[in-house]
Design a protein around this motif. Sequence first.
Motif, PDB file in Angstrom:
ATOM      1  N   UNK A   1       0.833  -1.211   0.000  1.00  8.93           N
ATOM      2  CA  UNK A   1       0.000   0.000   0.000  1.00  8.93           C
ATOM      3  C   UNK A   1       0.864   1.256   0.000  1.00  8.93           C
ATOM      4  N   UNK A   2       1.919   1.220   0.800  1.00 10.65           N
ATOM      5  CA  UNK A   2       2.814   2.368   0.923  1.00 10.65           C
ATOM      6  C   UNK A   2       4.254   1.871   0.903  1.00 10.65           C
ATOM      7  N   UNK A   3       5.166   2.796   0.643  1.00 10.33           N
ATOM      8  CA  UNK A   3       6.574   2.442   0.641  1.00 10.33           C
ATOM      9  C   UNK A   3       7.431   3.669   0.863  1.00 10.33           C
ATOM     10  N   UNK A   4       8.725   3.438   0.946  1.00 11.84           N
ATOM     11  CA  UNK A   4       9.690   4.527   1.064  1.00 11.84           C
ATOM     12  C   UNK A   4      10.670   4.394  -0.084  1.00 11.84           C
ATOM     13  N   UNK A   5      10.783   5.446  -0.899  1.00 10.51           N
ATOM     14  CA  UNK A   5      11.637   5.391  -2.082  1.00 10.51           C
ATOM     15  C   UNK A   5      12.334   6.726  -2.277  1.00 10.51           C
ATOM     16  N   UNK A   6      13.513   6.674  -2.862  1.00 10.49           N
ATOM     17  CA  UNK A   6      14.291   7.879  -3.119  1.00 10.49           C
ATOM     18  C   UNK A   6      13.784   8.652  -4.326  1.00 10.49           C
TER      19      UNK A   6
END
Length: 244
Positions: free
Chosen positions: A80-85
Motif C-alpha cells: 500500500x505504501x513504501x519509502x523510495x528515493x
Amino acid sequence: MAPRADGLTLALPKGRILKQALPLLRRVGIDLAAVWEGEHDRRLQFELPPRPGGPVAGGARVLLVKPVDVPTYVEHGVADVGIAGADTLGEEARDLYEPLDLGIGACRLAIAEPAARPTPLRRGMALRVATKYPRLTLNHYRSKGIQPEIIPLFGSVELGPITGLSDQIVDLVESGETLRQNNLREVETILYVTSRLIVHPASLKLKQAPITALIAALRDALATDGPGSSARTAARPTGSEGTA
C-alpha cells in the motif's frame, strides 16, 4: 493488482535508508524490533501485530526489498505504501503519490568527470556518459542541447571515465569521498535526493483511514525535528520532473 483488504502492507528499502527510517517509523508505532533481528536477519517479510490507537491498529505486513524495487511493489498493489528515493521515482516515472518528503537518505544526483581531463559542455557536442539513471541523465543533457551517448552501468560507475569508457558520469554523491579517491571532480548537481513516502492510488481510497493516520503521524514526527524538517504535504504524481 488490488491491495489486500486487511491491514496495511509497507514496502521498505533494505540497507542505508532502512537504518535511517527505523527510528522515524518507531515514533509512529511501527516498530520492527519485535519481529526483526536486524541487518543479519535474512527474512524478507514480517507481520506486525495490531496496535490499537495508531496507524497500524489493524496490524501490518512489512516487505524488505531492494530500494529500486520499492515503487514496483507499490505500483502493482502488493504494498500500500513504501519509502523510495527521489532518484528512483524520477528515473522510473511511476504513477504513484508521494504525500511526504521524509528527509532521510539525503544525497544528490551529480555529474562528475576526471579532475585532470575536464570536458567543457557545448551544444551539439559528442559526449559519452556512464550512469545508472539513463532517463534523468538524458533529460538533463538534452536541456543543454546535447544528445549524449548513454552507457548503462550498474556497478562502480566511477570506473567509466577512469578507464576511458565515458567522458563523464552521472551518479549519486553523498560526501564526495569516492570521487576524490578516484581523482574525479563533481561538476554539477542534477537533482537533490531524499526519500519519500509513496502511496498506491487505490490504497489511498480503499484504506483511507489507516493511510491518512500514517501520513499525519509521520508529519507530526517530522515537525518535532524543528524548522529544518523537510516534510512536504502536497500529494502529486511521481511521474513529474523535479521530484526533489
